[in-house]
Scaffold this motif. Structure first.
Motif, PDB file in Angstrom:
ATOM      1  N   MET A  33      49.878  42.238  30.773  1.00 28.99           N
ATOM      2  CA  MET A  33      49.668  41.113  29.860  1.00 28.99           C
ATOM      3  C   MET A  33      48.776  40.029  30.472  1.00 28.99           C
ATOM      4  N   ARG A  34      48.659  40.004  31.778  1.00 29.15           N
ATOM      5  CA  ARG A  34      47.786  39.009  32.416  1.00 29.15           C
ATOM      6  C   ARG A  34      46.316  39.262  32.080  1.00 29.15           C
ATOM      7  N   ASP A  35      45.977  40.492  31.697  1.00 27.33           N
ATOM      8  CA  ASP A  35      44.604  40.792  31.299  1.00 27.33           C
ATOM      9  C   ASP A  35      44.276  40.211  29.926  1.00 27.33           C
ATOM     10  N   TYR A  36      45.288  39.643  29.255  1.00 32.09           N
ATOM     11  CA  TYR A  36      45.098  39.045  27.938  1.00 32.09           C
ATOM     12  C   TYR A  36      45.061  37.522  28.025  1.00 32.09           C
ATOM     13  N   MET A  37      44.989  36.997  29.240  1.00 33.40           N
ATOM     14  CA  MET A  37      44.946  35.549  29.479  1.00 33.40           C
ATOM     15  C   MET A  37      43.527  35.138  29.865  1.00 33.40           C
ATOM     16  N   PRO A  38      43.179  33.862  29.642  1.00 30.09           N
ATOM     17  CA  PRO A  38      41.917  33.373  30.201  1.00 30.09           C
ATOM     18  C   PRO A  38      41.883  33.636  31.712  1.00 30.09           C
ATOM     19  N   PRO A  39      40.749  34.118  32.238  1.00 31.22           N
ATOM     20  CA  PRO A  39      40.699  34.530  33.651  1.00 31.22           C
ATOM     21  C   PRO A  39      41.149  33.457  34.644  1.00 31.22           C
ATOM     22  N   ALA A  40      40.834  32.185  34.379  1.00 35.44           N
ATOM     23  CA  ALA A  40      41.234  31.126  35.317  1.00 35.44           C
ATOM     24  C   ALA A  40      42.752  30.990  35.372  1.00 35.44           C
ATOM     25  N   HIS A  41      43.439  31.206  34.237  1.00 35.52           N
ATOM     26  CA  HIS A  41      44.903  31.117  34.206  1.00 35.52           C
ATOM     27  C   HIS A  41      45.519  32.318  34.935  1.00 35.52           C
ATOM     28  N   LYS A  42      44.923  33.483  34.737  1.00 34.66           N
ATOM     29  CA  LYS A  42      45.376  34.677  35.464  1.00 34.66           C
ATOM     30  C   LYS A  42      45.216  34.474  36.971  1.00 34.66           C
ATOM     31  N   GLN A  43      44.103  33.841  37.363  1.00 32.17           N
ATOM     32  CA  GLN A  43      43.852  33.589  38.789  1.00 32.17           C
ATOM     33  C   GLN A  43      44.883  32.622  39.365  1.00 32.17           C
ATOM     34  N   LEU A  44      45.280  31.631  38.585  1.00 32.64           N
ATOM     35  CA  LEU A  44      46.299  30.684  39.042  1.00 32.64           C
ATOM     36  C   LEU A  44      47.601  31.423  39.371  1.00 32.64           C
ATOM     37  N   ILE A  45      48.022  32.309  38.484  1.00 34.40           N
ATOM     38  CA  ILE A  45      49.255  33.070  38.718  1.00 34.40           C
ATOM     39  C   ILE A  45      49.135  33.857  40.020  1.00 34.40           C
ATOM     40  N   GLN A  46      47.997  34.513  40.185  1.00 34.06           N
ATOM     41  CA  GLN A  46      47.766  35.313  41.394  1.00 34.06           C
ATOM     42  C   GLN A  46      47.820  34.436  42.643  1.00 34.06           C
ATOM     43  N   ASP A  47      47.200  33.265  42.576  1.00 32.28           N
ATOM     44  CA  ASP A  47      47.142  32.399  43.755  1.00 32.28           C
ATOM     45  C   ASP A  47      48.496  31.776  44.084  1.00 32.28           C
ATOM     46  N   ILE A  48      49.309  31.493  43.060  1.00 32.90           N
ATOM     47  CA  ILE A  48      50.678  31.019  43.325  1.00 32.90           C
ATOM     48  C   ILE A  48      51.452  32.097  44.085  1.00 32.90           C
ATOM     49  N   SER A  49      51.214  33.357  43.721  1.00 35.35           N
ATOM     50  CA  SER A  49      51.951  34.468  44.356  1.00 35.35           C
ATOM     51  C   SER A  49      51.607  34.627  45.833  1.00 35.35           C
ATOM     52  N   SER A  52      34.030  38.232  23.615  1.00 40.71           N
ATOM     53  CA  SER A  52      35.167  38.587  24.478  1.00 40.71           C
ATOM     54  C   SER A  52      34.727  38.763  25.921  1.00 40.71           C
ATOM     55  N   GLN A  53      33.586  39.437  26.109  1.00 38.42           N
ATOM     56  CA  GLN A  53      33.069  39.653  27.471  1.00 38.42           C
ATOM     57  C   GLN A  53      32.733  38.335  28.150  1.00 38.42           C
ATOM     58  N   ARG A  54      32.153  37.423  27.409  1.00 38.13           N
ATOM     59  CA  ARG A  54      31.773  36.126  27.983  1.00 38.13           C
ATOM     60  C   ARG A  54      32.998  35.295  28.357  1.00 38.13           C
ATOM     61  N   LEU A  55      34.078  35.430  27.591  1.00 34.53           N
ATOM     62  CA  LEU A  55      35.302  34.666  27.868  1.00 34.53           C
ATOM     63  C   LEU A  55      36.230  35.370  28.853  1.00 34.53           C
ATOM     64  N   GLY A  56      36.031  36.668  29.056  1.00 37.29           N
ATOM     65  CA  GLY A  56      36.962  37.433  29.882  1.00 37.29           C
ATOM     66  C   GLY A  56      38.268  37.718  29.166  1.00 37.29           C
ATOM     67  N   LEU A  57      38.226  37.723  27.816  1.00 39.09           N
ATOM     68  CA  LEU A  57      39.396  38.049  27.000  1.00 39.09           C
ATOM     69  C   LEU A  57      39.162  39.389  26.304  1.00 39.09           C
ATOM     70  N   PRO A  58      40.233  40.100  25.910  1.00 38.48           N
ATOM     71  CA  PRO A  58      40.044  41.353  25.178  1.00 38.48           C
ATOM     72  C   PRO A  58      39.688  41.094  23.712  1.00 38.48           C
ATOM     73  N   PRO A  59      39.076  42.071  23.029  1.00 35.24           N
ATOM     74  CA  PRO A  59      38.734  41.906  21.614  1.00 35.24           C
ATOM     75  C   PRO A  59      39.920  42.218  20.709  1.00 35.24           C
ATOM     76  N   VAL A  60      40.923  41.361  20.781  1.00 37.66           N
ATOM     77  CA  VAL A  60      42.126  41.446  19.944  1.00 37.66           C
ATOM     78  C   VAL A  60      42.731  40.045  19.934  1.00 37.66           C
ATOM     79  N   LEU A  61      43.533  39.733  18.913  1.00 36.13           N
ATOM     80  CA  LEU A  61      44.146  38.403  18.844  1.00 36.13           C
ATOM     81  C   LEU A  61      45.146  38.227  19.988  1.00 36.13           C
ATOM     82  N   THR A  62      44.977  37.160  20.763  1.00 39.93           N
ATOM     83  CA  THR A  62      45.853  36.886  21.903  1.00 39.93           C
ATOM     84  C   THR A  62      46.550  35.534  21.728  1.00 39.93           C
TER      85      THR A  62
END
Length: 419
Positions: free
Chosen positions: A294-310, A117-127
């Motif tokens: 909920m953005r903390d449950y996304m792959p970090p690059a996808h979360k970054q895209l949302i942030q950059d669109i904003s 989970s740490q290596r992927l930047g995802l939480p340790p739960v099913l997403t």
């Protein structure tokens, strides 16, 4: 992690954000096997439904060897590992239902799960990134990307309805790909004042959102509401805002204090977050806070895209400043299609959660039959909650109403009048 695209001199592009040209946020060509060293994981992960049913999953995981995650090298290996460890975790926690949960995830599962989970930047739960985006294969590799040719890599209790639920959600993601590809065209068009390019791209986005709604309608065909409510839903639930597990879950060998994570939720899909930021939909405080979390449950690059669109220049302001009827109509149509999608999602949730919850309460007071046998297995503590932990109907209606507020003034009055 992608670098922020706030340098307005360079054209905005999806390239840095792990977005596939053909598949959008869907993981291309997920692996089906891990290196042989990790076979003990896959042997259990592939059998979760039957092992839960026979009440043997916990004991098998308790006997599992502690494996190092260091031999996982490629992104695809990490994603399959996270998916496998996730379904094992959900099965382990919920094997005996809401009344016999566990307080601790055993070391042999918790430690590698945390490391991956740490290596992927995802939480340790099913997403959503696991169960939907990385959990598919084509039966015929050359065949179409449709319900008949798709199957899951791993599953949870609930039979064909589990496949239906995850595969239909995958097809909604696929339907959104043309809209994702149009986002850079809108942003770059706004930057350079190209009204026609922006209008055309918005028309394409509208069509794509309409296709998402059509794909979502397959949920009624492939998922049985009583099975979703009575069997599947608990295995998608987390240990945050969940009365069944008020303290959270201890990950043995990671830290001694319990940790809290939300379960899977449609709000973990990056799609609507991208559309909301592009179109300028602003959510009220409580629902907005949940969506942001909920953005903390996304792959970090996808979360970054949302942030950059904003961070891009306001599309809505651009539309209001231009004297273009085509542009205004294209913008309005986008918002209307987004409203339609959110309204249909409310319809789905009503059919799959609200109605079965009412039926379960009714059947508790009556003679028990086969329908009761399925519905009675549903966790009572989750009756009106989404698997992500939200009070679901209030949340969804608030989000839809905030979407309506984004309409340009005249149309907004008309739609309010009709709804």
């Amino acid at each position: 992690m992608a670098a922020a695209s706030t340098d307005f001199k360079a054209p905005f592009s999806l390239d840095p954000y792990h977005v596939c040209e053909e598949l959008g946020f869907i993981l291309p060509e997920p692996l089906e096997e891990l290196p042989p060293y990790y076979q003990p994981w896959m042997d259990i992960a592939l059998r979760v439904p039957e092992l839960v049913h026979s009440h043997k999953l916990r004991s098998l995981i308790d006997m599992m060897p502690l494996l190092s995650s260091q031999f996982l090298q490629r992104h695809q290996e990490l994603r399959l590992s996270h998916l496998a460890l996730s379904v094992m975790t959900m099965g382990y926690v919920w094997q005996e239902g809401e009344n016999d949960t566990v307080e601790m995830l055993p070391r042999a599962l918790a430690v590698p799960y945390w490391e991956v989970s740490q290596r992927l930047g995802l939480p340790p739960v099913l997403t959503h990134a696991d169960a939907v985006l990385a959990n598919w294969r084509k039966k015929n590799p050359e065949g179409p990307f449709d319900m008949e040719n798709l199957e899951l890599l791993v599953s949870l209790p609930g039979g064909d309805s589990v496949r239906g639920f995850f595969m239909v959600t995958l097809l909604v993601e696929l339907a959104a790909v043309p809209a994702l590809r149009s986002i850079p065209i809108v942003i770059n068009g706004v930057r350079c004042g190209d009204t026609e390019a922006v209008a055309k791209a918005l028309e394409d986005i509208s069509q794509s959102i309409q296709d998402m709604t059509e794909a979502l309608k397959l949920m009624q065909v492939y998922v049985e509401p009583s099975v979703f409510y009575g069997i599947m839903r608990i295995y998608l639930s987390g240990w945050k805002d969940n009365p069944c597990m008020p303290k959270g879950l201890v990950y043995e060998g990671v830290q001694t204090e319990p940790m809290e994570y939300s379960g899977g939720s449609a709000a973990q899909s990056s799609l609507l977050h991208c559309f909301d930021e592009l179109l300028g939909v602003e959510h009220e405080t409580k629902s907005g806070a949940f969506l942001t979390r909920m953005r903390d449950y996304m792959p970090p690059a996808h979360k970054q895209l949302i942030q950059d669109i904003s961070l891009q220049p306001s599309l809505r302001s651009f539309v209001q400043q231009q004297a273009s009827e085509r542009l205004s109509q294209a913008f309005q149509l986008c918002i209307t299609r987004l409203l339609d999608l959110r309204s249909y999602h409310i319809n789905i949730v009503s059919r799959f959660i609200t109605v079965p919850a009412a039926r379960a309460r009714q059947l508790r007071n009556q003679s028990q039959d086969s329908e009761w046998e399925v519905l009675s297995r549903a966790p009572t503590a989750l009756e009106e909650r989404g698997t992500g932990g939200s009070g679901i109907m209030t949340f969804l209606k608030t989000v839809r109403d905030q979407t309506r507020e984004t309409l340009l003034t005249e149309t907004s009055k008309e739609i309010k009048h009709h709804s």
